[in-house]
Design a protein around this motif. Structure first.
Motif, PDB file in Angstrom:
ATOM      1  N   SER A 144       6.178  31.633 -18.184  1.00 21.86           N
ATOM      2  CA  SER A 144       7.239  32.436 -18.805  1.00 21.86           C
ATOM      3  C   SER A 144       8.570  32.199 -18.099  1.00 21.86           C
ATOM      4  CB  SER A 144       6.867  33.921 -18.759  1.00 21.86           C
ATOM      5  OG  SER A 144       5.657  34.157 -19.455  1.00 21.86           O
ATOM      6  N   GLY A 179       0.772  31.717 -21.338  1.00 24.47           N
ATOM      7  CA  GLY A 179       2.132  32.201 -21.168  1.00 24.47           C
ATOM      8  C   GLY A 179       3.131  31.402 -21.979  1.00 24.47           C
ATOM      9  N   GLY A 237      -3.638  30.208 -17.674  1.00 24.53           N
ATOM     10  CA  GLY A 237      -2.584  31.214 -17.738  1.00 24.53           C
ATOM     11  C   GLY A 237      -1.249  30.603 -18.105  1.00 24.53           C
ATOM     12  N   LEU A 255       0.523  32.869 -16.060  1.00 26.23           N
ATOM     13  CA  LEU A 255       1.286  33.526 -17.126  1.00 26.23           C
ATOM     14  C   LEU A 255       2.742  33.731 -16.715  1.00 26.23           C
ATOM     15  CD1 LEU A 255      -1.289  36.186 -18.344  1.00 26.23           C
ATOM     16  CD2 LEU A 255      -0.192  34.509 -19.812  1.00 26.23           C
ATOM     17  N   SER A 269       5.313  33.661 -24.551  1.00 28.72           N
ATOM     18  CA  SER A 269       6.566  34.149 -23.976  1.00 28.72           C
ATOM     19  C   SER A 269       7.804  33.799 -24.790  1.00 28.72           C
ATOM     20  CB  SER A 269       6.738  33.603 -22.559  1.00 28.72           C
ATOM     21  OG  SER A 269       6.838  32.186 -22.576  1.00 28.72           O
TER      22      SER A 269
END
Length: 407
Positions: A128, A75, A71, A124, A79
């Motif tokens: 980000s 991300g 993740g 994620l 992002s």
């Protein structure tokens, strides 16, 4: 026309970013990075409790580390462009709320599959936030970001240092891990509320004549490679020093745990001490000092490990030398590149890949060649990073020597 709402650039002109606004923005990013550190370090101390909740073995529950890392990588890739195209503060606030919601559900999830999906979302959100915090701090402070970047990563280290203490205290008081996750979720809402109210910074406007700061793919690749090597070496050392201490007989199971904390404590302390250093020395100078320390302490560990106390000195010194590498690389990038969300995302991709690949290679090497081989891999990563850094400096000098295109 008078009734038309001003666009984002007009609003920025109407309310110029004064020192008060910059301070509020910076404090909020620091708070968000404490949350990021807490969320990144809370899984390890609670892994056995999550295994009990889902009826999983330790081998099965370890998949959570992989899904969280996956993740984080996804991300990082997805992002960066968002921060370049939408108001960043509401986006960061939503990410913090998403992280809080996931942490509320984690201790309540009864199956491993659903839990793995939650940690994919956690990764994620974390990556980000990582991309956003590093990018926006550069946007706010630009060429004066150096000491503030070190402070940002000090607060991440502070959160990571506090997480095991919070978990231990919560388990003592409640006998369960649930409130450890819920407490992090509750605290994460505070910076989210602030971010909804504070004006977002704008990306610095580069002049057409500023040819020396264009997004050179070679420089981006070289810095991403440095992140790959340094973050992999940092997490590999921190993750395997426990096993190294136990299997070499240099530490017991109990003292090896203290040895690990010793390393992470030195890393956090080093980030605090490096804040004034970053205001006085140029990034290449700081990195040269870091390289010297990292190599010296690894040679000490590999050459004189049987001398009493050397493993402790080497672990502390390695953590202290590694402390300001990540923020200094970000400062170095700001001095040579236009920092956008997309460019920062490539740096985080490099660090994510390093955190996945290098510790894994160290584990395979320990199984086949013994614990000392893992520390040789760490030393090799540092030496390769020195070569890459030399290549980066050479590329910068060559580009500086080129004439700036006329406008």
């Amino acid at each position: 026309a008078l009734l038309t709402p001003p666009d984002r650039h007009e609003r920025a002109t109407m309310t110029p970013p004064d020192s008060t606004l910059k301070n509020r923005q910076t404090r909020t990013y620091y708070f968000a990075f404490i949350i990021l550190g807490l969320s990144a370090a809370v899984l390890g101390p609670t892994i056995q409790g999550l295994a009990g909740n889902t009826g999983s073995t330790i081998g099965q529950i370890s998949i959570l580390f992989t899904t969280q890392a996956l993740g984080y990588l996804l991300g990082s890739l997805l992002s960066g462009w968002r921060f370049d195209r939408v108001p960043p503060h509401p986006l960061l606030a939503v990410l913090l709320v998403l992280l809080a919601a996931a942490f509320v559900l984690v201790p309540l999830t009864p199956t491993l599959l659903l839990l793995a999906g939650l940690f994919l979302l956690v990764g994620l959100a974390q990556s980000s936030l990582d991309v956003g915090g590093n990018t926006l701090l550069v946007w706010v402070h630009q060429d004066r970001v150096g000491p503030r970047m070190n402070a940002l990563h000090f607060f991440f280290g502070l959160g990571a240092f506090l997480a095991p203490l919070v978990v231990a205290r919560v388990i003592v008081l409640s006998g369960d891990i649930t409130w450890a996750y819920w407490l992090v979720a509750l605290v994460a809402l505070a910076p989210a509320l602030v971010l909804f109210r504070v004006i977002s910074p704008l990306a610095p406007i580069r002049s057409a004549a500023d040819g020396l700061r264009r997004a050179d793919p070679l420089l981006v690749t070289l810095i991403a490679t440095l992140f790959f090597l340094f973050v992999g070496a940092e997490l590999g050392f921190g993750g395997w020093i426990y096993t190294y201490g136990v299997e070499t007989g240099l530490a017991t199971a109990e003292t090896a745990g203290y040895l690990t904390s010793f390393f992470w404590g030195a890393l956090t302390l080093g980030r605090l001490l490096s804040i004034p250093l970053a205001a006085r020395l140029r990034p290449p100078t700081i990195l040269a000092i870091d390289f010297a320390g990292l190599v010296a302490f690894m040679v000490l560990l590999l050459g004189w490990s049987q001398v009493p106390g050397v493993v402790w000195v080497a672990s502390f010194g390695f953590g202290l030398s590694m402390a300001n590498v990540f923020p200094t690389l970000m400062t170095l990038a700001e001095a040579n590149l236009p920092i956008t969300g997309r460019i920062t995302s490539w740096f985080i991709v490099g660090s994510s890949l390093g955190s996945m690949i290098i510790p894994w290679l160290m584990g395979q090497s320990i199984e086949r060649r013994g614990p000392a081989s893992a520390m040789w891999i760490v030393l090799l990563c540092v030496l390769l990073a020195a070569v890459v850094f030399a290549g980066f400096q050479l590329a910068v000098r060559r580009r500086t020597a080129q004439p700036v295109p006329a406008t």
